[in-house]
Design an enzyme around this catalytic site. Structure first.
Site, PDB file in Angstrom:
ATOM      1  N   ARG A  40     -36.825 -24.758  34.232  1.00 28.57           N
ATOM      2  CA  ARG A  40     -36.658 -23.306  34.331  1.00 28.57           C
ATOM      3  C   ARG A  40     -37.757 -22.520  33.615  1.00 28.57           C
ATOM      4  O   ARG A  40     -37.883 -21.316  33.794  1.00 28.57           O
ATOM      5  CB  ARG A  40     -35.268 -22.909  33.811  1.00 28.57           C
ATOM      6  CG  ARG A  40     -34.177 -23.269  34.811  1.00 28.57           C
ATOM      7  CD  ARG A  40     -32.838 -22.803  34.349  1.00 28.57           C
ATOM      8  NE  ARG A  40     -32.335 -23.624  33.249  1.00 28.57           N
ATOM      9  CZ  ARG A  40     -31.355 -23.232  32.422  1.00 28.57           C
ATOM     10  NH1 ARG A  40     -30.813 -22.044  32.558  1.00 28.57           N
ATOM     11  NH2 ARG A  40     -30.938 -24.030  31.470  1.00 28.57           N
ATOM     12  N   ALA A 386     -73.060   1.957   9.374  1.00 29.16           N
ATOM     13  CA  ALA A 386     -72.425   1.995  10.696  1.00 29.16           C
ATOM     14  C   ALA A 386     -73.334   1.373  11.746  1.00 29.16           C
ATOM     15  O   ALA A 386     -74.542   1.584  11.740  1.00 29.16           O
ATOM     16  CB  ALA A 386     -72.128   3.442  11.067  1.00 29.16           C
ATOM     17  N   ARG A 446     -88.955   0.069  12.514  1.00 27.92           N
ATOM     18  CA  ARG A 446     -88.599   0.923  13.634  1.00 27.92           C
ATOM     19  C   ARG A 446     -89.851   1.714  14.028  1.00 27.92           C
ATOM     20  O   ARG A 446     -90.805   1.789  13.260  1.00 27.92           O
ATOM     21  CB  ARG A 446     -87.477   1.880  13.239  1.00 27.92           C
ATOM     22  CG  ARG A 446     -87.878   2.789  12.105  1.00 27.92           C
ATOM     23  CD  ARG A 446     -86.712   3.558  11.529  1.00 27.92           C
ATOM     24  NE  ARG A 446     -87.175   4.445  10.489  1.00 27.92           N
ATOM     25  CZ  ARG A 446     -86.402   4.910   9.506  1.00 27.92           C
ATOM     26  NH1 ARG A 446     -85.133   4.550   9.435  1.00 27.92           N
ATOM     27  NH2 ARG A 446     -86.899   5.724   8.611  1.00 27.92           N
TER      28      ARG A 446
END
Ligand code: UD1
Ligand code: MG
Length: 473
Positions: A40, A386, A446
């Site tokens: 079942r 962040a 960067r």
């Protein structure tokens, strides 16, 4: 850490090695019947391997049996259930070739129990995972007090198709009558058979061998051991348990109900041991969650397996954790994800939309917003800005990132591993760091900024003129 161990079998708040039964020189063996197909459940997986709180049903039962101090344990399985054998190893499994009934299943364990001729054999069903060790201990005590067979009975709200326990005026058990063999009179009996039995090892197989399959289903019912024992004037007794302990699982909906019941007890145990749950119904524990004291857990928090949380930690709403340690005073979330191998140091901060995997944060280190920190070591008091990403994977291998004590990683930085950021170094925002940064250095990786005065205004009028020319043509 004042830890609590939330287990399915014991809903008490603290782990304990204490025995659940008084000292006794009589040994216990346990046989778990699990050869039924569990049709079942509509599953390729054997029923007893379905999980509650991250642990297979049979694992919960084995934990209860272990706490009882059973000297021996065997699990009866059916054909094609090798996955059970693997899951329960080193506990032995024995094969019942054809499912001819519960008495036949017990016979399959004869080889394992051949030397076990003194003491108590406990028979339990693999799909009934909530039985408390204390209940099993009470059954064993009753058996040791002189009964040949002790049956665990219960009085469910709806006795349905359970076997009925027929007792005499003194409460002694005379027979178990299966529902399909019961007349109307017997079906009115509210006292039902849970299936759990404690049987005198010295006469177990003598009795079982006398059981026939002369009944409505043509099965060898273990329940017939009671009438067999009574014919020889051997004593049979009933011990009562709560229905909640005897919840059996046959359907996915029953599995879900069992999970819900387990979680409710775990929440209760957590609160009783000094944990604040701001909305208990929305916090989900694993069977092995370890919690200290004075922890605050917000709404919709999920604990996967292997999480340990020390005292004074705050876990804010919508956080998900697995395989991690959160040390004293740390603050996690909201919306944090801690994956296996995350080790969050004392008073550290892991904020919203931060994912940590296989990484150690030192004391007071912070990653408060929108970051992925994986395969890394973060020094004490380091600050991760962040949008920082540790780029760990090159498509083939994973590499380590080391961030030194008190280092500062500017926002939106990519740290391409393997790489080390030295102690107290600062990485400028937006950097892509591919080489090691020395201690105390400022590293900028960067594009340089170039300003062209008045150029934005010129550009706007040029574009506007072009658009108007296009409209006219
Ligand atoms: C059994 C009891 C019934 C009791 C009920 C409680 C018998 C004859 N009946 O009925 O009195 O009220 O449990 O839930 O015992 N199994 C095997 N091999 C077999 C048959 C069963 O290993 O040949 C195992 C199953 O996997 C299961 C357990 O034994 O774990 C019980 O079998 P099941 O068919 O569920 O018995 P019930 O009809 O529910
Ligand atoms: Mg059943």
């Amino acid at each position: 850490m004042a830890g609590i161990l939330l287990t399915l079998c014991r809903f008490v708040s603290r782990p304990t090695a204490t025995l659940v039964r008084p000292m006794s020189d009589q040994p216990i063996a346990a046989v778990i019947l699990a050869a039924g197909k569990g049709t079942r459940m509509k599953s390729a997986r054997p029923k007893v391997l379905h999980e509650i709180a991250g642990k297979p049903l049979i694992g919960h039962l084995l934990a209860a049996i272990e706490q009882l101090g059973a000297a021996q344990c065997a699990i009866v399985v059916g054909p094609n259930m090798d996955s059970i054998t693997q899951a329960v190893s080193p506990v032995p499994t024995v094969l019942q070739k054809d499912q001819l009934g519960t008495a036949d299943a017990l016979k399959a364990a004869r080889s394992v129990l051949s030397d076990f001729t003194k003491g108590t054999v406990l028979v339990v069903f693999g799909d009934t995972p909530f039985i408390a060790p204390n209940t099993l201990a009470a059954m064993v005590a009753e058996r040791e007090a002189g009964a040949t067979v002790v049956v665990l009975g219960f009085e469910p709200d709806d006795p349905a198709a359970y076997g009925r326990l027929v007792t005499d005026q003194t409460g002694a058990l005379q027979a178990i009558v299966e529902f399909s063999d019961a007349d109307d009179q017997v079906r009115k009996v509210g006292l039902c058979n849970s299936g759990v039995m404690a049987i005198d090892a010295s006469c177990l197989f003598d009795l079982v061998d006398q059981i026939t399959n002369d009944n409505a289903k043509g099965e060898y019912y273990l329940t017939d051991i009671v009438t067999t024992a009574r014919r020889q004037d051997l004593s049979c007794r009933v011990i009562l348990a709560q229905e909640a302990e005897l919840l059996g699982i046959n359907l996915r909906s029953e599995l879900a109900a069992a999970e819900a019941a387990w979680q409710n007890r775990a929440r209760q145990a957590a609160m009783e041991s000094g944990v604040t749950l701001q909305d208990p119904q929305t916090v989900y524990f694993s069977w092995d969650t370890v919690l200290g004291q004075d922890i605050t857990i917000g709404q919709n928090v999920v604990f996967g397996p292997k999480v340990a949380v020390q005292d004074d930690v705050t876990i804010k709403a919508f956080s998900h954790m697995e395989g991690c340690v959160i040390r004293r005073g740390a603050v996690i979330g909201p919306y944090a994800r801690l994956r296996p191998g995350a080790d969050i140091g004392e008073d550290a901060r892991i904020g919203n939309f931060v994912e940590v995997k296989n990484a150690t944060f030192g004391a007071g280190a912070k990653a408060n917003h929108l970051s992925y920190v994986g395969d890394a070591t973060v020094g004490d008091r380091a600050n991760i800005g962040a949008g920082t990403i540790t780029c760990t994977y090159d498509g083939y291998l994973k590499h380590q990132t080391v961030i030194g004590v008190e280092a500062f990683i500017g926002s939106n930085s990519a740290l391409v591993a393997p790489v080390t950021i030295g102690e107290r170094a600062t990485v400028g925002a937006g950097s892509t760091i591919t080489r090691n940064v020395p201690a105390d250095a400022l590293s900028l990786a960067r594009g340089d900024q170039r300003d062209l005065p008045g150029m934005a205004a010129k550009l706007r009028s040029r574009l506007k003129a072009r658009k108007e020319a296009m409209k006219k043509s």
